[in-house]
Design an enzyme around this catalytic site. Structure first.
Site, PDB file in Angstrom:
ATOM      1  N   ARG A  76      32.125  32.439  -4.476  1.00  0.00           N
ATOM      2  CA  ARG A  76      31.042  31.786  -3.728  1.00  0.00           C
ATOM      3  C   ARG A  76      31.207  31.825  -2.218  1.00  0.00           C
ATOM      4  O   ARG A  76      30.228  31.965  -1.495  1.00  0.00           O
ATOM      5  CB  ARG A  76      30.909  30.322  -4.182  1.00  0.00           C
ATOM      6  N   SER A 114      28.473  17.070 -19.269  1.00  0.00           N
ATOM      7  CA  SER A 114      28.302  18.482 -19.608  1.00  0.00           C
ATOM      8  C   SER A 114      28.728  19.397 -18.474  1.00  0.00           C
ATOM      9  O   SER A 114      29.007  20.577 -18.698  1.00  0.00           O
ATOM     10  CB  SER A 114      26.851  18.770 -19.994  1.00  0.00           C
ATOM     11  N   GLY A 115      28.818  18.854 -17.249  1.00  0.00           N
ATOM     12  CA  GLY A 115      29.331  19.638 -16.137  1.00  0.00           C
ATOM     13  C   GLY A 115      30.788  20.024 -16.320  1.00  0.00           C
ATOM     14  O   GLY A 115      31.279  20.939 -15.668  1.00  0.00           O
ATOM     15  N   CYS A 125      26.500  23.279  -9.660  1.00  0.00           N
ATOM     16  CA  CYS A 125      25.307  22.591 -10.144  1.00  0.00           C
ATOM     17  C   CYS A 125      24.771  21.551  -9.152  1.00  0.00           C
ATOM     18  O   CYS A 125      23.576  21.544  -8.840  1.00  0.00           O
ATOM     19  CB  CYS A 125      25.591  21.945 -11.499  1.00  0.00           C
ATOM     20  N   ASN A 128      21.774  19.911 -15.110  1.00  0.00           N
ATOM     21  CA  ASN A 128      22.875  20.700 -14.557  1.00  0.00           C
ATOM     22  C   ASN A 128      23.191  21.953 -15.366  1.00  0.00           C
ATOM     23  O   ASN A 128      23.744  22.918 -14.834  1.00  0.00           O
ATOM     24  CB  ASN A 128      24.142  19.851 -14.426  1.00  0.00           C
ATOM     25  N   HIS A 174      22.510  15.773 -13.702  1.00  0.00           N
ATOM     26  CA  HIS A 174      23.169  15.157 -12.552  1.00  0.00           C
ATOM     27  C   HIS A 174      22.146  14.434 -11.672  1.00  0.00           C
ATOM     28  O   HIS A 174      20.973  14.816 -11.618  1.00  0.00           O
ATOM     29  CB  HIS A 174      23.837  16.232 -11.678  1.00  0.00           C
ATOM     30  N   ARG A 204      39.285  34.797 -29.380  1.00  0.00           N
ATOM     31  CA  ARG A 204      39.124  33.787 -30.430  1.00  0.00           C
ATOM     32  C   ARG A 204      37.669  33.586 -30.840  1.00  0.00           C
ATOM     33  O   ARG A 204      37.402  32.998 -31.899  1.00  0.00           O
ATOM     34  CB  ARG A 204      39.734  32.451 -29.987  1.00  0.00           C
ATOM     35  N   SER A 205      36.722  34.035 -30.026  1.00  0.00           N
ATOM     36  CA  SER A 205      35.304  33.862 -30.348  1.00  0.00           C
ATOM     37  C   SER A 205      34.666  35.106 -30.962  1.00  0.00           C
ATOM     38  O   SER A 205      33.477  35.094 -31.299  1.00  0.00           O
ATOM     39  CB  SER A 205      34.516  33.476 -29.088  1.00  0.00           C
TER      40      SER A 205
END
Length: 326
Positions: free
Chosen positions: A101, A160-161, A130, A306, A233, A41-42
């Site tokens: 991670r 925004s996180g 973050c 963050n 944050h 879609r992008s």
């Protein structure tokens, strides 16, 4: 002639992806060719890089041919399924998602703390979450000098996180003055639950902090909440050291730590705030106080952007270390 690299940004249209592109430009990363990748879609979206408009391409199994380094920030499904595709094309992946991670053979890296782990990679290097990044840098400085016994922390995390979707929800609630029980406008909410007791964010901070600091026996008590602010944050940390330390000693150790700005002059109204750290790549530490309720106890107040140090900048610093180590 210095070598230049072919770099791909996966999730290029997201908040972190766009920040990665901006920071690659700011830090003059040695790029020969940049490829911007996202979902179907992008496709065709134009993003500016070094005054050139670069069109976004669809991520697929052929996306990583001739790519040296891929910066991923597109969610766990993409990380799980496409990071191995990139590695099979002899591309090194630096992944901002949580999928890799805690894998034992994947380094989890904060360059100011454990850059030596980079050389252990088998094609994938993980970027911590973050809050963990800004948490472990001051903890590492104190661990080296005084040792750590126990840390109690509460995070105050910006919208925004939660990505662009989180910001859009926030803006919509402001416009509608939505003050329902679980709105973020005029409210404080918790992240989704990992189990009956802890949220996903809390579990990530427990596990990632111990892995990065190489201290599995570190006692941690963590609560993570989301606040109605756009970016940066904050963390309140209560730390029990392994040996006595004066506030002046603690302050000096933090000042000497790479990546930290000490903002600690409460008498003159100087202490870290989200606005102070917004748009910056350093971790800001202040309100350094003695805690007389615990043996060798101190308080810290920590803030960081963050999107930058908490995600994009940390990933690009890993890439810089990677190419410097060849």
């Amino acid at each position: 002639m210095n070598k230049k690299y072919n770099v791909a940004v996966v999730g290029a249209t997201g908040l972190v992806g766009r920040t990665m592109i901006k920071i690659l430009e700011e830090r003059n990363f040695p790029i020969n060719n940049i490829k911007l990748l996202a979902s179907k879609r992008s496709v065709g979206t134009k993003i500016n890089y070094l005054d050139n408009e670069v069109a976004v391409e669809e991520l697929n199994d052929n996306s990583f041919k001739n790519i040296d380094i891929a910066l991923f920030s597109a969610g766990n499904y993409v990380s799980e399924n496409f990071a191995p595709v990139a590695v099979a094309s002899n591309c090194i992946v630096i992944d901002n998602g949580s999928f890799w991670r805690l894998k034992p053979d994947v380094p989890l890296v904060v360059p100011e703390v454990n850059p030596e782990r980079i050389k252990e990679h088998k094609g994938i290097i993980a970027n911590p979450k973050c809050s963990t990044i800004q948490f472990v840098i001051p903890l590492y400085a104190l661990q080296k000098k005084f040792g750590l016994k126990r840390v109690v922390a509460s995070t105050y995390q910006a919208i925004s996180g939660a990505g662009q979707a989180g910001l859009n929800k926030f803006y919509s609630e402001i416009q509608d003055k939505n003050t329902s029980t679980f709105s973020i406008f005029n409210n404080i909410v918790f992240h989704p639950n990992a189990d009956a007791c802890f949220t996903n964010e809390e579990v990530k901070m427990f596990n990632e902090t111990r892995k990065i600091l190489s201290q599995q026996d570190l006692k941690l008590a963590i609560t993570c909440v989301r606040l109605p602010i756009e970016n940066s944050h904050s963390i309140s940390a209560n730390i029990e050291l392994s040996m006595p330390a004066s506030i002046e000693e603690v302050r000096n150790v933090l000042k000497e730590q790479s990546g930290i700005v000490v903002a600690d002059d409460l008498a003159n109204g100087v202490y870290p705030t989200p606005q102070m750290s917004n748009g910056r790549d350093e971790v800001f530490v202040g309100r350094i106080r003695q805690d007389d309720s615990a043996e060798n106890g101190i308080y810290l107040w920590i803030t960081a952007d963050n999107l930058r140090k908490g995600a994009a900048t940390n990933a690009i610093q890993i890439a810089e270390k990677l190419i410097n180590k060849k």
